[in-house]
Design a protein around this motif. Structure first.
Motif, PDB file in Angstrom:
ATOM      1  N   UNK A  63       0.830  -1.205   0.000  1.00  0.00           N
ATOM      2  CA  UNK A  63       0.000   0.000   0.000  1.00  0.00           C
ATOM      3  C   UNK A  63       0.867   1.258   0.000  1.00  0.00           C
ATOM      4  N   UNK A  64       1.875   1.282   0.854  1.00  0.00           N
ATOM      5  CA  UNK A  64       2.747   2.467   0.931  1.00  0.00           C
ATOM      6  C   UNK A  64       3.503   2.691  -0.385  1.00  0.00           C
ATOM      7  N   UNK A  65       4.018   1.621  -0.956  1.00  0.00           N
ATOM      8  CA  UNK A  65       4.744   1.760  -2.224  1.00  0.00           C
ATOM      9  C   UNK A  65       3.804   2.140  -3.361  1.00  0.00           C
ATOM     10  N   UNK A  66       2.577   1.690  -3.287  1.00  0.00           N
ATOM     11  CA  UNK A  66       1.589   2.064  -4.298  1.00  0.00           C
ATOM     12  C   UNK A  66       1.300   3.558  -4.244  1.00  0.00           C
ATOM     13  N   UNK A  67       1.089   4.086  -3.046  1.00  0.00           N
ATOM     14  CA  UNK A  67       0.875   5.524  -2.897  1.00  0.00           C
ATOM     15  C   UNK A  67       2.065   6.310  -3.449  1.00  0.00           C
ATOM     16  N   UNK A 125      -5.441   4.940   9.316  1.00  0.00           N
ATOM     17  CA  UNK A 125      -4.757   3.652   9.351  1.00  0.00           C
ATOM     18  C   UNK A 125      -3.266   3.814   9.027  1.00  0.00           C
ATOM     19  N   UNK A 126      -2.965   4.772   8.131  1.00  0.00           N
ATOM     20  CA  UNK A 126      -1.581   5.018   7.707  1.00  0.00           C
ATOM     21  C   UNK A 126      -1.256   6.503   7.906  1.00  0.00           C
ATOM     22  N   UNK A 130       0.308  10.684   4.281  1.00  0.00           N
ATOM     23  CA  UNK A 130       0.333  12.066   3.805  1.00  0.00           C
ATOM     24  C   UNK A 130       1.758  12.500   3.499  1.00  0.00           C
ATOM     25  N   UNK A 131       2.699  12.126   4.347  1.00  0.00           N
ATOM     26  CA  UNK A 131       4.103  12.473   4.097  1.00  0.00           C
ATOM     27  C   UNK A 131       4.628  11.780   2.849  1.00  0.00           C
TER      28      UNK A 131
END
Length: 213
Positions: A63-67, A125-126, A130-131
């Motif tokens: 999820x983080x890498x997708x964002x 959740x994450x 935003x950063x």
């Protein structure tokens, strides 16, 4: 021969990773983080489920890498939209309107809207999401726009001042009215209306920042 084979292997790995990230984005945007499953992401990307884990170890990491990947794509598109400011020609107003119109179109495209919705829905959740997006989003765009405005200030095309503030004001004049007019992205805005918003933003911007030449 070995070098070419290794390069092809590396290229294939990069392409597969990109397919996973794009597939994951479509699934996360459609289902939300909690409802998305790795098997569905694998199916969307056209890869086996273990391949997803080989590239990105778990769903949260994915999820983080997708964002990050989607924010990078959005940033590159927006930086390209600034290209007319390299050579503005005699009609600065027309150039700024063109750039503003391009930026508004990008802000309204499906990918950007889906990215914002996903960010808003999963921010609790994450908290670091935003950063992640900011690092490859508005901050970098404002820096690039400030650089263009600094050059215009040196050339006397804009009033001498703080180019970072000018960039911030320009973007606020574009995005603020768009968010209100589109009711936070829930109402579709025609391209003609986007052009009008850009023209109004530029007119107000130049009242404050127009140079003397």
């Amino acid at each position: 021969m070995t070098g070419a084979r290794n390069a092809a292997t590396a290229r294939g790995r990069i392409d597969k990773r990109q397919a996973i990230l794009e597939g994951a984005f479509r699934v996360f945007a459609r289902q939300g983080y909690a409802q998305a499953c790795v098997q569905e992401i694998a199916d969307e990307a056209g890869v086996a489920k273990p391949t997803v884990y080989n590239h990105l170890t778990d769903k949260a990491t994915l999820f983080r890498h997708t964002l990050e990947a989607m924010a990078q794509i959005a940033l590159h598109e927006r930086l390209a939209a600034l290209e007319p400011l390299h050579e503005t020609g005699e009609d600065l107003r027309a150039t700024l309107e063109d750039v503003g119109h391009r930026l508004l179109r990008l802000h309204c495209d499906d990918r950007s809207c889906a990215l914002r919705r996903l960010l808003y829905s999963e921010i609790n959740r994450f908290p670091d999401a935003l950063d992640i997006v900011r690092q490859h989003g508005p901050h970098r765009l404002n820096e690039a726009l400030a650089d263009r405005f600094a050059r215009l200030m040196l050339a006397g095309r804009l009033q001498t001042g703080d180019p970072a503030q000018a960039a911030e004001q320009f973007m606020a004049l574009l995005i603020g009215p768009l968010e209100a007019r589109s009711e936070m992205g829930t109402r579709q805005i025609s391209d003609a209306e986007l052009g009008q918003l850009a023209a109004t933003a530029v007119r107000t911007f130049l009242l404050a920042f127009a140079g003397q030449s």
